[in-house]
Scaffold this motif. Sequence first.
Motif, short mmCIF file in Angstrom:
data_model
loop_
_atom_site.label_atom_id
_atom_site.label_comp_id
_atom_site.label_asym_id
_atom_site.label_seq_id
_atom_site.Cartn_x
_atom_site.Cartn_y
_atom_site.Cartn_z
N PHE A 133 10.14 -76.54 -30.53
CA PHE A 133 10.66 -75.23 -30.15
C PHE A 133 11.67 -75.36 -29.02
O PHE A 133 12.74 -74.72 -29.04
CB PHE A 133 9.51 -74.30 -29.73
N ASN A 134 11.36 -76.14 -28.02
CA ASN A 134 12.27 -76.32 -26.89
C ASN A 134 13.58 -76.98 -27.33
O ASN A 134 14.66 -76.62 -26.85
CB ASN A 134 11.60 -77.14 -25.79
N ASN A 135 13.50 -77.94 -28.25
CA ASN A 135 14.73 -78.57 -28.77
C ASN A 135 15.60 -77.53 -29.47
O ASN A 135 16.83 -77.53 -29.33
CB ASN A 135 14.37 -79.69 -29.74
N SER A 136 14.95 -76.66 -30.24
CA SER A 136 15.69 -75.62 -30.95
C SER A 136 16.38 -74.68 -29.98
O SER A 136 17.56 -74.33 -30.15
CB SER A 136 14.74 -74.84 -31.85
N ILE A 137 15.68 -74.27 -28.93
CA ILE A 137 16.24 -73.34 -27.94
C ILE A 137 17.42 -73.97 -27.21
O ILE A 137 18.46 -73.34 -26.98
CB ILE A 137 15.15 -72.89 -26.96
N ASN A 138 17.29 -75.22 -26.85
CA ASN A 138 18.34 -75.90 -26.10
C ASN A 138 19.62 -76.09 -26.91
O ASN A 138 20.73 -76.08 -26.35
CB ASN A 138 17.84 -77.26 -25.60
N LEU A 139 19.48 -76.27 -28.22
CA LEU A 139 20.66 -76.48 -29.06
C LEU A 139 21.34 -75.17 -29.48
O LEU A 139 22.49 -75.18 -29.91
CB LEU A 139 20.27 -77.25 -30.33
N THR A 140 20.64 -74.06 -29.35
CA THR A 140 21.17 -72.78 -29.80
C THR A 140 22.19 -72.24 -28.81
O THR A 140 21.94 -72.17 -27.61
CB THR A 140 20.03 -71.75 -29.97
N LYS A 141 23.35 -71.86 -29.33
CA LYS A 141 24.41 -71.31 -28.49
C LYS A 141 24.39 -69.79 -28.46
O LYS A 141 24.75 -69.18 -27.47
CB LYS A 141 25.78 -71.79 -28.99
N ASP A 142 23.96 -69.19 -29.59
CA ASP A 142 23.94 -67.73 -29.67
C ASP A 142 22.83 -67.16 -28.78
O ASP A 142 21.66 -67.56 -28.89
CB ASP A 142 23.71 -67.30 -31.12
N LYS A 143 23.18 -66.22 -27.92
CA LYS A 143 22.25 -65.70 -26.93
C LYS A 143 21.08 -64.95 -27.58
O LYS A 143 19.93 -65.10 -27.16
CB LYS A 143 23.00 -64.78 -25.97
N GLU A 144 21.36 -64.15 -28.59
CA GLU A 144 20.30 -63.38 -29.24
C GLU A 144 19.34 -64.29 -30.00
O GLU A 144 18.12 -64.10 -29.98
CB GLU A 144 20.90 -62.34 -30.18
N THR A 145 19.91 -65.27 -30.68
CA THR A 145 19.06 -66.23 -31.40
C THR A 145 18.18 -67.01 -30.43
O THR A 145 17.00 -67.26 -30.70
CB THR A 145 19.92 -67.20 -32.22
N LYS A 146 18.76 -67.37 -29.28
CA LYS A 146 17.98 -68.08 -28.26
C LYS A 146 16.82 -67.22 -27.78
O LYS A 146 15.69 -67.70 -27.60
CB LYS A 146 18.90 -68.44 -27.09
N ALA A 147 17.06 -65.92 -27.58
CA ALA A 147 16.00 -65.01 -27.12
C ALA A 147 14.89 -64.90 -28.17
O ALA A 147 13.70 -64.86 -27.82
CB ALA A 147 16.59 -63.63 -26.82
N GLU A 148 15.27 -64.82 -29.45
CA GLU A 148 14.26 -64.75 -30.51
C GLU A 148 13.36 -65.98 -30.52
O GLU A 148 12.14 -65.88 -30.66
CB GLU A 148 14.95 -64.59 -31.86
N ARG A 149 13.96 -67.14 -30.36
CA ARG A 149 13.17 -68.37 -30.37
C ARG A 149 12.36 -68.52 -29.08
O ARG A 149 11.27 -69.10 -29.10
CB ARG A 149 14.10 -69.57 -30.58
N GLN A 150 12.89 -67.96 -28.00
CA GLN A 150 12.13 -67.95 -26.75
C GLN A 150 10.87 -67.10 -26.92
O GLN A 150 9.79 -67.43 -26.41
CB GLN A 150 12.99 -67.37 -25.63
#
Length: 832
Positions: free
Chosen positions: A246-263
């Motif tokens: 999960f943390n790897n996915s969040i770190n690679l995500t550039k889109d702010k909304e997508t990052k929030a969803e995964r957070q």
Amino acid sequence: MRKLLYTLNRTLNFTLILAAVVIFSLAVSSCDYVTHRTMSKDFVSGTEEPDPDYDVSLDYNYQDFTSFMFMGNRSESFGTYFNKLFSANEDFDDALKEYKTSTIATYNRRLDSLNITPPVMQSTKDKFTKVIERCSKIIQYNKNTKYFDDAVLLVGLSYFYSVDYLQAERKFNEFLSKLTKSDLSDEALLYLGKTKFKLGKNTEGEAILKNLLNTTKKDEIKAEIYQELAIFNLSLKNFSDADTLFNNSINLTKDKETKAERQFVLAKLYSTSNPEKAPIEYEKVYKNTSNFDLEFYAKLNEAKCLARLNRHNESMEILNRLRKKYIDYPDFEQLAELEIANKDFASHDYTDARQKYFDIIVKYSSGKAVAESYYQLGVYYEKIKKDYLKSLVSYKKAIELSSNLDYYNETKKKTDVLDNYFKNLAVIHDTTKIDIPAEEPDLDKYKKDYLEKQNKGLRKENTDPVKGGNQPPKGGGYSGRDSVPESKDTTVVLNKETKDSLLLPKDTSVVLNKEFKDSLHLPKDTSIVHKKEGQDTIKAPVVNQDSLRAVKESSKMNAYFELAEMFYYDLDHADSSIFYLNKIIENYKNPDWLSKAEFYLGTIYKSQGDNTKASEYFNKVIKEYPKTVYANESRKLLGLPTVEQSYDAADSLVTQAGKLYISGKPDKMISLLTEAITKYPESPLVPKAVYSLGWVYENVYPNKDSALKYYTRLKTDYPASEYALSVSSTLAFFDDLKKKSEDAAKDSLAAKDSLKKNLSDTTKLLTDSLKLQMDSTGIINPVIKSDSTSVNPEQNNLPKDPSGESKNNGEEKNVNGEMLNPKEKTPPPPQK
């Protein structure tokens, strides 16, 4: 000068060439657009719509050149995008937004909902269907455009988000088989791997995604892969690996909304694996998102986590803010109020919690919070009050209101268990199962009071014109409590004082014993015209009281066992289980039943850590019932060698027949009983099987001739058996009835002769009136009834058993499938 002439000449030549190209283009375009097409290598002349060479058509250099040089390609490309693909993309974005909103709500419920496919609204499905329709036109008519691969991928994605995973898998495979040169191949591979997981093909899905992780150069694709692999590891309870992914996915995500969803998903994981970190992660979510729904759910879950950490003041502060902020959004407001009620419930403040659940139910009437409020009330009545009727009503309302309830499957199981509880109570107390009310009384009254306040004079009480006041539901008593009284509990209803009130009214349609036999004559048979003066009216055969009593006792015993198992395994109430097992020991003498009850008691005490008491019961079973199956099970638990037991195949067949009757499949009983008789004629169980066949034809498929056949065989072949003795009175009755029938026939013939001499002109009329009761010799054959209803197997197209008897699929059934000896005071043992 020469240089100037050279320059002019060169310019003139270029101008002429350019003019020629323009003239040629105008000449051609004046008739039609010129279009360039590629053709697949497999194209055969005559094919109407050949596939292009996708390796060429998907090359952007080729598309740029043909669009510049050929007006037809340019026009087709323009129309394909703006008339079809643009609209398809708009519909897809709208549908995907709705899907994500539903997914976030699903994630909000439980951690394991990450692996649950969220329900897709019909409006969302309709939009995905429009996408498929628009893109299908591109696939059919615009294969040579650069938008062909977009269209195929959009079709696959629309199937995926519409939860049609088989179609999605087919479309992604089609994409990868033909469009390998497309820049969208990585996306197709990603969703093919996701689809494999959805179809349960976990090994294939994991292999596809891990290979793609090593080959793709797109960070967003890698982030998606990490997310999917994290959810997969979560399903395997690999919380540590899931955390890392999960943390790897969040770190690679550039889109702010997508990052929030995964957070948000990571915070949900921490709420189970690392509760201290969860509130911090939820705070990151609502500080970095502009999504209205996601912000609310992040704050709501932060409050829930703080409550679990006993930081109740902080939790209540957040929940009160949410109630005020979302007062215009009932779907969100009720969730905040629900968590406030749940906080009271978790703090054992049950009175306030119950009141708040009532408020949510009457205020909102429907929604997720209302369904969960009913669920929580069900838990309260079951676990705290032991009021199983109110608990059943609450659980039923919860599953009726929402199939998306967090604990839907558990609630459905509880509903079935408690419903069965009341069925068994009815069997034990010889009454009918109580009617389950639509609403529990306290809440029903609260609703009416609330409506009365909202609408003065609307309330109408359910009153009895004679007794007055609100009346309880119909049925065998109104109590959901267990019959095991608890300390300081004054609400037990099913006890000795009320036992008599639970009895069924007497069924006057069945003669139960000799005392009532004389008062229940059959109506006179008007078809017998000439009968001796004062001759007794034919009476109905007497139902064997011992047989009925044995069946009833067997049913009660089974009900006691079911209640014992129910309380131990489903309701987690071992004391009630012990109570019902002791009831069996007190009330029954059958060794198989007693050995089973005492063995169960031993296992309960063993599970509670009382090995001394458990050993006492196990040793008692071994000593008193050494040849039973439970004796061997007791030996195993005590570490003793087991004893080899004899096996009777006929007994097994008879046992299976009994089980078929219990399960409501009596049509298959006869073949098993007949097999037991024919295959194992030396078995001591044969008399029981013969009796069982007779009993079936007497009680299940009323057929006098078949019943008499087997009862007569008992008397002839096994005269000393207890089964032969038990049917002797039935055979005697039918013998007497046959004799009376023959006498009636003789009288009828004598009357007929007299009529011939004195009333010759009326002979034909009288003969016609007697035809229905005469055979070819003129002898009357009255129809003998096994009950008040005449049964004619031939008229009812009855099925045949192996011995040739007809079977009547009548409505009469007994409650137990064991073929019993009516003379026995205790029924045979229950079947495993």
